[in-house]
Structures are given as structure tokens and as C-alpha cells.
Design a protein around this motif. Structure first.
Motif, PDB file in Angstrom:
ATOM      1  N   THR A 174      11.555  -2.762  47.427  1.00 30.22           N
ATOM      2  CA  THR A 174      11.630  -2.008  48.669  1.00 30.22           C
ATOM      3  C   THR A 174      10.425  -1.078  48.767  1.00 30.22           C
ATOM      4  O   THR A 174       9.692  -0.868  47.791  1.00 30.22           O
ATOM      5  CB  THR A 174      12.909  -1.170  48.719  1.00 30.22           C
ATOM      6  N   THR A 216      18.712  -4.632  53.890  1.00 27.77           N
ATOM      7  CA  THR A 216      17.675  -5.000  52.914  1.00 27.77           C
ATOM      8  C   THR A 216      16.370  -5.347  53.620  1.00 27.77           C
ATOM      9  O   THR A 216      15.282  -5.058  53.093  1.00 27.77           O
ATOM     10  CB  THR A 216      18.169  -6.163  52.039  1.00 27.77           C
ATOM     11  N   GLY A 241      14.737  -2.059  54.263  1.00 24.93           N
ATOM     12  CA  GLY A 241      14.127  -1.469  53.079  1.00 24.93           C
ATOM     13  C   GLY A 241      12.899  -2.193  52.577  1.00 24.93           C
ATOM     14  O   GLY A 241      12.012  -1.574  51.977  1.00 24.93           O
ATOM     15  N   THR A 242      12.822  -3.509  52.799  1.00 22.11           N
ATOM     16  CA  THR A 242      11.747  -4.314  52.219  1.00 22.11           C
ATOM     17  C   THR A 242      10.680  -4.757  53.207  1.00 22.11           C
ATOM     18  O   THR A 242       9.598  -5.180  52.784  1.00 22.11           O
ATOM     19  CB  THR A 242      12.320  -5.591  51.578  1.00 22.11           C
TER      20      THR A 242
END
Length: 576
Positions: free
Chosen positions: A280, A239, A242-243
């Protein structure tokens, strides 16, 4: 062995010492950094407690035990504790995280001897490869002695595709890897995660990744890359990728998350990415361009959804193509918010399995003595790697990735290196086979991108989400029994008779506490952190058990270097 001193004497001698496994040795760049740090330490002479290094510093490696002024032997230095605590704080999300985060003294971990837990802030779990490769878009700088973290991937991808509205978060653009003023942005940016493929796993099997080594030489490879936060487990790290944000911001803390009603659940339960607090890159970019780009993902389990985001659940989003290939070789997705391309090809899986079976000259459905009829064995084998790569190529064709000038994003996870490590150990030939198969798949992917997207029209990034934890008999560490720690904590600190355990659970990252039971016991979280810091190896023995023969320390050694109460440091040998 013990993680209490620098590895300089080992490398100056030019070869590992006899009692030191290669998976815990630093690479050549790390040796130069370690030597500089060693000389500085001699000049400074002492543990001042002042912050010494930002992320990317190397902690002590294995070596002889060193004196510990608070009892026991070994342990991290003050500067190292500063870095470890910093990574833990980045990973703290509030209620979803442990109330008391524990930093075991390396190479100890909370878990069982048979299943080492790769959850912790130490360099040997945090240091991972990061290779950027893409002729015409990525500079051919080879290995660079620069820091990078997992949070840097999203802003760097945003720069590559020309997405200027990317918000300022925790990561930074790795601009030194990018070419100046390319004629057009790449039509596809493909990000690959070798699950469990951290530096210590790669260094243990140096002959298993020749194609990756070539990419490192012909692209840009960041030798001081770390995941940047702790716990070093799949859901929060993917995560962050993605972010571009730490778990403290994106909200995914670990393998499990505590809910408001005191349940401990998978953060992506039901293939639902809704617990991610921020968008994201795929979410924001797809929305901003009216869903014209292809933003897709190909993984194995729900934890990999942190790379791609929320699909049509994101305001203005659409149903992005997402495939999860499970251990049964079935493809699945959450079709309420994603699309599931029809790419299955069972006949190809049979061909790859038969080819693996035939490698030893016999068609007996065996691979290194393991039964390939067992889906869990096949899942961690080169046959599954080859099948996944076959389906990835079908995915690229089915989604028209890179077919037009609007840049597309594709996120891929290869889980097999991690699964082989969990099943047979990081040093096993099975893990070497999985890495070698993933390396061959990498070469196939590059050739596929050249055919479908076109030469000099794509960029590939490869990294890993964590290293691997060696078995205690290999490292000399202590596998801390979480259930025993929980029982001992409750026996020592929970003096009420209300039928509620003060410490509800002990997981690999720390202790989950019933906060409404603190006041009746006249306690605050810091009291639990101080108690845990004083916990020793002999305290963790089950009744009638003895000290394991493989343990390299003493029964009176502290098992933890530090304990945090929430985000605050509760107890440590010295305050960073």
C-alpha cells in the motif's frame, strides 16, 4: 421497472416519473452525459459491439422495457456491456475469484429479497462521491465533470505528500484538484470512506449531508467518480484505495477468497492483510522514510485493513496504529503487526446513546422503534457514529498526527451507513439518520484537524466504497436464488457419479467450479458461461413457487446480461 433505456425523457420533463424511485435517477451532470450519448446512439443507429466509452460512462437507468433480440426484455446495450465486462475483468484475481463471473441484468442480483447484495458492476453501485478538500492544497473548483476511479486516490495522495518513489500502477494523479506549488506539503492527509455511501444513497437522502455538500462546493468534487472494478464490495475496493491497483493486481477479490485447498475464507482472516500482493502507499511511504510518518487507520472490520497494509509484516515496516471499533463498541487490532492506542471511553458511548434515546422526548432506550439495548441496532445508529468520531479525535491526539512537518496518513471508515442500509434498506429513515450523523462527524473532524494539526496544514478526501442495492419490491428486479442456480447448473451439466458437485458454490459475483470435474463432463468453463447466460427467471423458481408480484419483467426474461469464463467473455447479447 426495468433498466433498459436512458433516462432522458424523465429529466427533460424536469421531474421523475411516478414509477421511478429517486435513488436510480442520475444527477444533473449525468443527464447531460446521457443526452449526448442518446443523440450519438440515434446517429449510430444500432448495436455495433464496438467499445464506446472508458470508465465513468453511465449505463441505462430504469424505464420501460425495451426489445431484446435474443428473447426477453430489457438488458444492457453493447456499449454498456463493454463497460460492465471491463470492470469485472479488473476485479478478476485468478483462483480466488469465481470461475464464471455473472453480470445479472439490472436491477437483478444474486441474493435474497430480504438482503439485497450490492455486488455488481452497474453504475448505480459503482458511482460514488470523491471530494478533495484542504485550503492551501486543494483548489476550490467545486464540481468538475471529470473521470476518476478508486485507483486514483493513492497516487494523488503520494503527489500531495511528495512521495516521488510511488510506483506506476493502475491509478493516476488527479492533478487538476491540486494547487500549484504549495509552500509545504500537508502535515496530514486524511481519507474517509462512507461505507455504502454511494451516489444513489446520497441522492435518496439529499438533506442528510449539508456539510459534505459545502466541502464539494469549496473543494474539488469529481462528478464522474466510480470505484472502477467489480465486485462492488468492501474488501477489494478498500484495497484498491490503499494500493492504487485493481484487484487483478492486488489480489483481494471479494468477501471470500478461494484457497489452494478449496476453502472459502475471509481474505483478511485473523486480521491478517498478508494476502495483499502489493504494498500500500502506507507500506511503501513509511518504509522509505524510516517509519518517521504516522500511517494509521480507524475502521470497523478486518476488510478495512486493505487501506493501511501490512504494518510490521512489510519489510522495513513498523507497527502502525490501527483501531477497529466493532459492533460491541470494543476496540481491537492485530497487535502482532499494529499498535492499538488506548482510546476507549465507555462513558462517552453511554452519553451519546442517552442523547439519541432522548430525541423523541422519552427515555425508553428506543430509536425509531428499535431497541438500543441491542448492540446491532446501536452499531447502525447515530450514537455509534458520534462515539466513533469521539474516538477518532482521541486517536489523532494519541498518535500525534500532523505534529511535525513529515506528512502523515490516516484512513477512516464509517460503516454505519452501510449497516443501516443492510438492516432497514437504502430508502429508510434509519439510513438517512446514519448519513446525517456521519455528516455531523465530518464537521467535527474538520474542526478537530484545525485545532490539532492547524489550518491549511491538512487535506481531507472523502469517498464511498459502493452504492446500495434497493429491495426487489422497490426496483422491480429479481433476487436470483444462488442455491437454486447451483442446483440447476449441476442437474444440467454434471453427468458424472463421482460425488463431486461441478458447481461448488454460487456467490453474488458468480459460480465457483471444481475445475478437475470439467474434463470428466466433457466441458470447458465457457460452456458453463453459455448455460448461465441462457438462464431465465422461470428457471430460478423453487418448486411450487410463483413469480413474485413485485417482479416487473416476464417469466421468460434472461436473468443475466453476460457471463465470463475467467477473464474471457463466455456469452453475452453482443460481444464488446
Amino acid at each position: 421497472m426495468n433498466f433498459g433505456r436512458l433516462l432522458i425523457p424523465t429529466e427533460v420533463a424536469g421531474k421523475p416519473t411516478d414509477n421511478m424511485p429517486t435513488f436510480l435517477l442520475p444527477g444533473p451532470v449525468a443527464v447531460k452525459r446521457g443526452l449526448a450519448a442518446f443523440l450519438v446512439a440515434l446517429l449510430m443507429s444500432g448495436c455495433t459491439g464496438a467499445p464506446t466509452e472508458s470508465d465513468g460512462s453511465r449505463q441505462s437507468g430504469p424505464g420501460a422495457p425495451s426489445a431484446d433480440r435474443d428473447g426477453g426484455s430489457g438488458g444492457a446495450s453493447c456499449g454498456e456491456i463493454h463497460q460492465l465486462v471491463r470492470r469485472v475483468r479488473r476485479g478478476y484475481t485468478g483462483r480466488g475469484s469465481p470461475d464464471v463471473s455473472l453480470i445479472p441484468r439490472a436491477p437483478n442480483y444474486i441474493g435474497t429479497p430480504a438482503m439485497p447484495a450490492h455486488s455488481g458492476p452497474w453504475d448505480y453501485l459503482a458511482e460514488v462521491p470523491l471530494v478533495l478538500y484542504g485550503p492551501g492544497h486543494i483548489r476550490a473548483r467545486g464540481a468538475v465533470d471529470q473521470r476518476a476511479t478508486m485507483a486514483d486516490l493513492a497516487p494523488t495522495q503520494a503527489r500531495l505528500i511528495g512521495f516521488d518513489p510511488w510506483p506506476r500502477r493502475d491509478g493516476r494523479v488527479l492533478g487538476d484538484a491540486l494547487t500549484m506549488r504549495p509552500p509545504a506539503p500537508p502535515r496530514a492527509v486524511v481519507t474517509i470512506v462512507w461505507d455504502g455511501g454511494g451516489n444513489n444513497a446520497l441522492e435518496e437522502h439529499p438533506r442528510s449531508w449539508p456539510y459534505l455538500r459545502m466541502m464539494m462546493e469549496r473543494g474539488t468534487s469529481f462528478e464522474r467518480m466510480t470505484i472502477g472494478s467489480s465486485p462492488s464490495v468492501t474488501p477489494p475496493v478498500h484495497t484498491t484505495l490503499g494500493t492504487g491497483a485493481w484487484p487483478a493486481s492486488h489480489g483481494i477479490p471479494a468477501l471470500k477468497v478461494r484457497t489452494r485447498d478449496n476453502r472459502y475464507v475471509d481474505p483478511f482472516e485473523g486480521l491478517d492483510p498478508g494476502r495483499i500482493r502489493v504494498g500500500t502507499l502506507a507500506d511503501l511511504y513509511d518504509e522509505a522514510l524510516g517509519n518517521r510518518p504516522v500511517t494509521g487507520a480507524f475502521g470497523a472490520i478486518d476488510w478495512h485493513l486493505g487501506m493501511i497494509g501490512q504494518g510490521s509484516d512489510w519489510p522495513g515496516g513498523d507497527r502502525d496504529p490501527v483501531v477497529l471499533l466493532n459492533y460491541l463498541a470494543d476496540t481491537l487490532s492485530n497487535e502482532a503487526i499494529y499498535t492499538l492506542p488506548a482510546i476507549e471511553d465507555p462513558a462517552a458511548l453511554s452519553r451519546y446513546t442517552d442523547a439519541l434515546d432522548a430525541r423523541d422526548g422519552e427515555l425508553d432506550l428506543q430509536w425509531r422503534g428499535h431497541d438500543l439495548v441491542d448492540e446491532t441496532v446501536r452499531y447502525a445508529s447515530p450514537a455509534h457514529v458520534a462515539y466513533q468520531q469521539h474516538l477518532i479525535e482521541r486517536f489523532i491526539t494519541a498518535t500525534d498526527l500532523g505534529e511535525d512537518p513529515v506528512p502523515d496518513l490516516l484512513y477512516i471508515n464509517f460503516k454505519m451507513s452501510d449497516d443501516a442500509g443492510h438492516s432497514w434498506g437504502m430508502t429508510s429513515p434509519e439510513t438517512a439518520d446514519a448519513l446525517r450523523a456521519q455528516d455531523r462527524a465530518l464537521g467535527r473532524l474538520v474542526r478537530s484537524l484545525n485545532r490539532t494539526v492547524g489550518r491549511k496544514r491538512w487535506v481531507l478526501m472523502l469517498t464511498a466504497d459502493h452504492g446500495q442495492m434497493p429491495y426487489p419490491h422497490e426496483s422491480g428486479g429479481w433476487a436470483i436464488a444462488g442455491s437454486e442456480l447451483q442446483a440447476d447448473a449441476n442437474a444440467a451439466l454434471d453427468h458424472t457419479d463421482n460425488g463431486i458437485d461441478l458447481v461448488e458454490f454460487v456467490k453474488s459475483a458468480g459460480m465457483y467450479v471444481r475445475r478437475d470435474d470439467l474434463r470428466p463432463n466433457d466441458l470447458v468453463l465457457k460452456d458453463l458461461a453459455r448455460w448461465a447466460y441462457g438462464y431465465r427467471a422461470q428457471d430460478n423458481l423453487r418448486e411450487g413457487a410463483g413469480i413474485p408480484a413485485s417482479y416487473a419483467g416476464d417469466p421468460g426474461d434472461r436473468l443475466f446480461d453476460a457471463a465470463l469464463a475467467g477473464r474471457r467473455l463466455g456469452a453475452a447479447r453482443c460481444r464488446p
